[in-house]
Write a protein that holds these residues in place. Structure first.
Motif, PDB file in Angstrom:
ATOM      1  N   PRO A  80       0.828  -1.205   0.000  1.00  0.00           N
ATOM      2  CA  PRO A  80       0.000   0.000   0.000  1.00  0.00           C
ATOM      3  C   PRO A  80       0.865   1.259   0.000  1.00  0.00           C
ATOM      4  O   PRO A  80       2.092   1.156  -0.054  1.00  0.00           O
ATOM      5  CB  PRO A  80      -0.805  -0.124   1.297  1.00  0.00           C
ATOM      6  N   VAL A  82       0.474   5.575  -1.165  1.00  0.00           N
ATOM      7  CA  VAL A  82       0.703   6.483  -2.294  1.00  0.00           C
ATOM      8  C   VAL A  82       2.169   6.912  -2.343  1.00  0.00           C
ATOM      9  O   VAL A  82       2.838   6.757  -3.379  1.00  0.00           O
ATOM     10  CB  VAL A  82      -0.257   7.694  -2.205  1.00  0.00           C
ATOM     11  N   SER A 121      -9.955   3.615  -2.756  1.00  0.00           N
ATOM     12  CA  SER A 121     -10.636   4.881  -3.039  1.00  0.00           C
ATOM     13  C   SER A 121      -9.747   5.838  -3.814  1.00  0.00           C
ATOM     14  O   SER A 121     -10.237   6.795  -4.416  1.00  0.00           O
ATOM     15  CB  SER A 121     -11.044   5.544  -1.725  1.00  0.00           C
ATOM     16  N   TYR A 144       0.264   4.070  -7.159  1.00  0.00           N
ATOM     17  CA  TYR A 144      -0.553   3.172  -6.323  1.00  0.00           C
ATOM     18  C   TYR A 144      -2.023   3.189  -6.762  1.00  0.00           C
ATOM     19  O   TYR A 144      -2.659   2.145  -6.912  1.00  0.00           O
ATOM     20  CB  TYR A 144      -0.430   3.596  -4.852  1.00  0.00           C
ATOM     21  N   PHE A 171     -11.668   0.270  -0.765  1.00  0.00           N
ATOM     22  CA  PHE A 171     -11.486   0.622   0.651  1.00  0.00           C
ATOM     23  C   PHE A 171     -11.199   2.125   0.765  1.00  0.00           C
ATOM     24  O   PHE A 171     -10.388   2.659   0.012  1.00  0.00           O
ATOM     25  CB  PHE A 171     -10.304  -0.138   1.255  1.00  0.00           C
ATOM     26  N   PHE A 172     -11.862   2.746   1.732  1.00  0.00           N
ATOM     27  CA  PHE A 172     -11.654   4.176   2.004  1.00  0.00           C
ATOM     28  C   PHE A 172     -10.900   4.333   3.327  1.00  0.00           C
ATOM     29  O   PHE A 172     -11.483   4.168   4.402  1.00  0.00           O
ATOM     30  CB  PHE A 172     -13.006   4.908   2.101  1.00  0.00           C
ATOM     31  N   ASN A 173      -9.641   4.671   3.283  1.00  0.00           N
ATOM     32  CA  ASN A 173      -8.808   4.977   4.459  1.00  0.00           C
ATOM     33  C   ASN A 173      -9.207   4.186   5.709  1.00  0.00           C
ATOM     34  O   ASN A 173      -9.780   4.734   6.658  1.00  0.00           O
ATOM     35  CB  ASN A 173      -8.812   6.482   4.730  1.00  0.00           C
ATOM     36  N   GLY A 187      -0.288   4.624   7.637  1.00  0.00           N
ATOM     37  CA  GLY A 187      -1.525   5.388   7.543  1.00  0.00           C
ATOM     38  C   GLY A 187      -1.548   6.507   8.582  1.00  0.00           C
ATOM     39  O   GLY A 187      -1.036   6.353   9.700  1.00  0.00           O
ATOM     40  N   PHE A 205       0.741  17.198   6.223  1.00  0.00           N
ATOM     41  CA  PHE A 205       1.283  17.571   4.916  1.00  0.00           C
ATOM     42  C   PHE A 205       0.307  18.515   4.226  1.00  0.00           C
ATOM     43  O   PHE A 205      -0.812  18.126   3.882  1.00  0.00           O
ATOM     44  CB  PHE A 205       1.530  16.328   4.066  1.00  0.00           C
ATOM     45  N   LEU A 250      -8.009  16.492   8.362  1.00  0.00           N
ATOM     46  CA  LEU A 250      -6.944  16.074   9.284  1.00  0.00           C
ATOM     47  C   LEU A 250      -6.906  16.995  10.488  1.00  0.00           C
ATOM     48  O   LEU A 250      -6.696  16.545  11.616  1.00  0.00           O
ATOM     49  CB  LEU A 250      -5.600  16.079   8.568  1.00  0.00           C
ATOM     50  N   VAL A 277      -4.644  12.986  -2.727  1.00  0.00           N
ATOM     51  CA  VAL A 277      -6.012  13.373  -3.082  1.00  0.00           C
ATOM     52  C   VAL A 277      -6.468  14.423  -2.063  1.00  0.00           C
ATOM     53  O   VAL A 277      -6.137  14.343  -0.880  1.00  0.00           O
ATOM     54  CB  VAL A 277      -6.923  12.127  -3.050  1.00  0.00           C
TER      55      VAL A 277
END
Ligand code: UD2
Length: 316
Positions: A80, A82, A121, A144, A171-173, A187, A205, A250, A277
């Protein structure tokens, strides 16, 4: 003996799925995992009911005999992240595309009942409209995201050309207990948890106003099981969102966690991350309608449970 198979079953999500399958009545579960990021310890409580094969999905000859005749294969094995797919594009490509092709090929040749594929996602990229629905055109922004999308397309083509039952769940986070916080590619919520318990500020970030549909791992595991049982005529070859349906920035997520813990720690900010994203939120109506998706955990409840797990389980 034909067992249910979980690739990546020693990982954070995979091991939750293994526990859910055993609780759902599976006598034994076969796990295929190269233990690159998965850990045998993730399966500790259920180890006696798990056949663990430490093999790599890049090795077709090793996985094909294991998949033969399985009623269901849950394909979660992947590299996994990005940013990892940008800094290490070759292994990421080989595992996520070539390895996934091997799984579909072995499943079709071995007469597997159904492959449930863990998609992402990230395939949506940035959309003008939220929430994101499955009918929107994908727009991957990172290797990814592209790799995970290719796996979806392979699943769909294996259904139409090879007669294999397949279903993809984006899958979403996903977050929850056992998510490994120790890598720079971990993650964000696993990183938040350890920062909070160590009373350190996290680094966000960008401006921290990006948002995610954080989904509790047990809800995702239940949806995988539902996807394995849904009528083939309705679901085979299709892709469904596996999210909670909410959306939290976040900044607000860190504030919520600080509130739960009763502390006040200002985050630090760093440069935006390549391939990121901006906003992510699932339209869950198709999964509710066709799969019976019924998330049980609110974001706050998931955060509380996850935080308690880290408090008692992670010493560093
Ligand atoms: C993507 C997918 C997710 C899953 C995952 C697997 C999207 C929207 N989501 O998650 O479904 O497939 O990949 O890896 O594409 N961040 C910080 N500080 C940190 C770490 C992360 O600010 O220390 C930010 C990061 O820039 C991003 C957010 O937190 O905006 C979530 O990052 P992540 O790596 O947890 O997950 P993400 O969204 O890339």
């Amino acid at each position: 003996m034909s067992n249910i198979i979980v690739t990546g079953g020693a990982g954070f999500i995979g091991s939750a799925l293994v526990r859910a399958l055993l609780a759902d009545g599976a006598g034994r579960v076969t796990v295929i995992d190269n233990l690159l990021s998965g850990k045998e310890a993730n399966l500790a409580e259920v180890r006696s009911r798990v056949d663990l094969h430490t093999v790599d999905i890049r090795d077709y000859a090793a996985i094909a005999p294991l998949l033969k005749g399985a009623p269901a294969v849950f394909h979660l094995a992947a590299i996994p992240s990005v940013p990892r797919s940008i800094s290490e594009p070759v292994p990421s490509h080989e595992v996520n595309i070539d390895g996934t092709f091997n799984v579909f090929r072995a499943a079709a040749e071995g007469g597997v009942g159904r492959v449930i594929y863990a998609a992402s996602s990230s395939a949506y990229g940035d959309t003008e409209v939220l929430p994101k629905t499955e009918s929107m055109a994908p727009n991957p922004k990172s290797p990814y995201a592209l790799q995970k999308l290719v796996g979806e397309y392979y699943g769909s083509v294996y259904a139409s050309c090879f007669g294999l039952e397949t279903i993809a769940l984006r899958f979403f986070n996903v977050f929850g207990p056992r998510q490994d916080p120790s890598s720079p590619y971990s993650g964000v919520l696993s990183i938040f948890m350890t920062c909070l318990l160590e009373r350190r500020p996290p680094t966000l970030f960008g401006d921290g106003e990006q948002s995610r549909d954080f989904t509790y791992v047990e809800d995702v595991a239940q949806l995988c099981i539902k996807a394995s049982k849904a009528p083939s005529a309705v679901v085979s070859g299709k892709t469904y969102n596996a999210g909670n349906g909410g959306r939290f920035t976040l900044n607000e997520t860190w504030r919520t966690l600080c509130g739960i813990e009763g502390v006040d720690i200002a985050p630090q900010y760093g440069p935006p991350r390549a391939g990121d994203v901006r906003h992510s939120q699932a339209d869950t109506s198709a999964a509710i309608r066709d799969l019976g998706h019924a998330p049980r955990f609110t974001f706050q409840e998931g955060l509380r449970r996850t935080l308690e797990w880290y408090r008692h389980s992670v010493s560093a």
